[in-house]
Design an enzyme around this catalytic site. Structure first.
Site, PDB file in Angstrom:
ATOM      1  CE  LYS A 136     -23.599   4.140  -5.510  1.00 10.92           C
ATOM      2  NZ  LYS A 136     -23.860   4.831  -4.261  1.00 10.92           N
TER       3      LYS A 136
ATOM      4  CG  PHE B  81     -22.850   5.943   2.119  1.00 10.81           C
ATOM      5  CD1 PHE B  81     -21.605   5.843   2.734  1.00 10.81           C
ATOM      6  CD2 PHE B  81     -22.906   6.385   0.802  1.00 10.81           C
ATOM      7  CE1 PHE B  81     -20.444   6.160   2.048  1.00 10.81           C
ATOM      8  CE2 PHE B  81     -21.741   6.705   0.111  1.00 10.81           C
ATOM      9  CZ  PHE B  81     -20.508   6.589   0.724  1.00 10.81           C
TER      10      PHE B  81
ATOM     11  CG  ASP C 155     -28.908   9.864  -0.859  1.00 10.21           C
ATOM     12  OD1 ASP C 155     -28.937   9.450  -2.034  1.00 10.21           O
ATOM     13  OD2 ASP C 155     -27.867   9.883  -0.174  1.00 10.21           O
TER      14      ASP C 155
HETATM   15  C1  LIG Z   1     -23.221   5.947  -3.495  1.00 10.69           C
HETATM   16  C2  LIG Z   1     -24.089   6.817  -2.695  1.00 10.69           C
HETATM   17  C3  LIG Z   1     -23.784   8.169  -2.486  1.00 10.69           C
HETATM   18  C4  LIG Z   1     -22.498   8.801  -2.980  1.00 10.69           C
HETATM   19  O1  LIG Z   1     -22.438   8.827  -4.374  1.00 10.69           O
HETATM   20  P1  LIG Z   1     -21.007   9.139  -5.066  1.00 10.69           P
HETATM   21  O2  LIG Z   1     -21.324   9.140  -6.525  1.00 10.69           O
HETATM   22  O3  LIG Z   1     -20.097   8.026  -4.642  1.00 10.69           O
HETATM   23  O4  LIG Z   1     -20.559  10.444  -4.567  1.00 10.69           O
HETATM   24  C5  LIG Z   1     -24.690   8.943  -1.784  1.00 10.69           C
HETATM   25  N1  LIG Z   1     -25.833   8.428  -1.311  1.00 10.69           N
HETATM   26  C6  LIG Z   1     -26.165   7.123  -1.483  1.00 10.69           C
HETATM   27  C7  LIG Z   1     -27.466   6.626  -0.964  1.00 10.69           C
HETATM   28  C8  LIG Z   1     -25.296   6.279  -2.173  1.00 10.69           C
HETATM   29  O5  LIG Z   1     -25.613   4.990  -2.321  1.00 10.69           O
END
Ligand SMILES: *Cc1c(COP(=O)(O)O)cnc(C)c1O
Length: 404
Positions: A258, A144, A229
């Site tokens: 986050k 994701f 990421d």
């Molecule tokens: C939540 C998340 C995103 C997206 O972040 P947003 O602030 O919702 O755009 C991208 N990568 C990972 C691994 C995530 O958990």
């Protein structure tokens, strides 16, 4: 004082106002109003023990003094100066983050998707400049990376494959931990590999250490970028400040969001000096390095380091896992997994949303990222007493659902 009558009117008008919110997801009926530490309260005064942690965001708990103070102090000095200028908290935060991470340069945005969007652009810039126009990025199945169109295209979610065609081209998805599939997917057109070290939304699945080391070698050998990421795993969540510390290697690009703002919308892309290669106009944004966000981010990261919240996440994560292991035989819970305070488990049946709903009714917030999976990601300040309270409610619900 609000009378009973006024309260009822307020609830009724809130109910009506829900019709003004664009539908994007089913939400329970309640309306959240206040937060403090590990708890949220709704407008009817019901209290919820929060093991979703604002979606792995509120690492210092709800409404912590650290963030309130940083907001107040910075708001009275400078809220926004324009992206055209440096500002003091931007410089302080950039140098703090780069020195903590071993990366060299920071670029700031508001969301995880934007941080990844920046990483994708920087990887393509590298491909254009150094790899003869290579633009393909390899990511993993079940990953994701966010909800902008490019981040959705990078994401390896089966259910998204057919959405919003045409997708941004240039992404290939390979199964996590399958090194052969990955080697096979690399072509002269590859400019980067992008990976979550622990897939969060995908259900808490970790990359193997040997796989990650192999990726690093492969990237070095071919001159392609390794992007981690760490939007979900960064800033202490997994028991280290950054999840890559568990693997003993570093990425070329690191994305964070986050937890970095503790609830303030904030994200960062950190890069090695060799990839400080954007040209003027390539990347920017009205709110990049915005002083209010920078001051909050700096305060949050300083608090995480000073209070050793990564170490505490490791310790409390062990306790949480032990407690889950203890009750698992009774209810048929399987495959309790994760690192630090990012914990997943499998239910004996595909009824995660029912478990989530029943826990909510009992005053506990948990998440089910897929029908038979539960994910827990409480604030890093969670205590053993909070974990005991969580286990008690969770057991009660499991008892009702699986033993009835
Ligand atoms: C939540 C998340 C995103 C997206 O972040 P947003 O602030 O919702 O755009 C991208 N990568 C990972 C691994 C995530 O958990």
């Amino acid at each position: 004082m609000i009378t009973q009558n006024q309260l009822a009117t307020t609830q009724a008008s809130l109910e009506e106002a829900k019709q003004s919110v664009l539908f994007t997801t089913a939400r329970p009926d309640l309306v959240m109003e206040r937060g403090e530490g590990m708890y949220l309260w709704d407008t009817e005064g019901n209290r919820y023990l929060d093991f979703i942690g604002g979606w792995a965001v509120t690492c210092l708990g709800h409404a912590p003094a650290v963030i309130r103070q940083a907001l107040q102090e910075q708001a009275s000095r400078l809220i926004h100066a324009s992206p055209a200028y440096y500002n003091r908290p931007m410089l302080e935060f950039a140098s703090r983050l780069t020195s903590l991470s071993g990366m060299d340069r920071a670029f700031f945005m508001s969301t995880g998707a934007e941080a990844n969007e920046g990483a994708i652009k920087l990887a393509r810039r590298h491909g254009a400049r150094n790899l003869g126009g290579a633009y393909e990025i390899i990511t993993t199945v079940n990953s994701f990376h966010g909800r902008t169109l490019a981040a959705m295209s990078a994401t390896g979610k089966k259910q998204w494959e057919a959405l919003f065609a045409p997708k941004v081209p240039g992404f290939r998805h390979v199964p996590l931990n399958d090194i052969e599939a990955l080697v096979e997917a690399v072509t002269p057109n590859t400019c980067a590999i992008m990976l979550e070290l622990i897939q969060g939304e995908g259900g808490v699945h970790s990359a193997d250490a040997a796989y990650v080391r192999k990726l690093r070698e492969l990237c070095d050998e071919k001159g392609i970028l390794l992007i981690f990421d760490e939007v979900q795993t960064g800033l202490g969540r997994t028991g280290k400040l950054f999840a890559y510390e568990h693997f003993g290697i570093q990425p070329d690009i690191l994305t964070l969001a986050k937890g970095i703002g503790g609830g303030f919308p904030l994200s960062a892309m950190l890069v090695k000096e060799a990839y400080n290669i954007f040209e003027p106009g390539d990347q920017g944004g009205t709110y990049t390095g915005q002083p209010l966000g920078m001051a909050v981010g700096l305060a949050v990261v300083n608090a995480i380091v000073e209070q050793d919240l990564a170490g505490k996440a490791a310790e409390q994560g062990r306790y949480l896992t032990e407690q889950l292991e203890r009750i698992s035989p009774r209810y048929g819970l399987n495959n309790i997994r994760g690192k630090g305070l990012l914990v997943g488990l499998d239910l004996p049946e595909a009824n995660g949303s029912r478990i989530v709903h029943e826990c909510l009714q009992e005053g506990l917030l948990i998440n089910s990222p897929s029908p038979s999976t539960i994910r827990l990601m409480p604030a890093l300040i969670v205590t053993k007493a909070d974990i005991d309270a969580m286990i008690q409610i969770f057991s009660q619900v499991l008892n009702r659902v699986y033993k009835a």
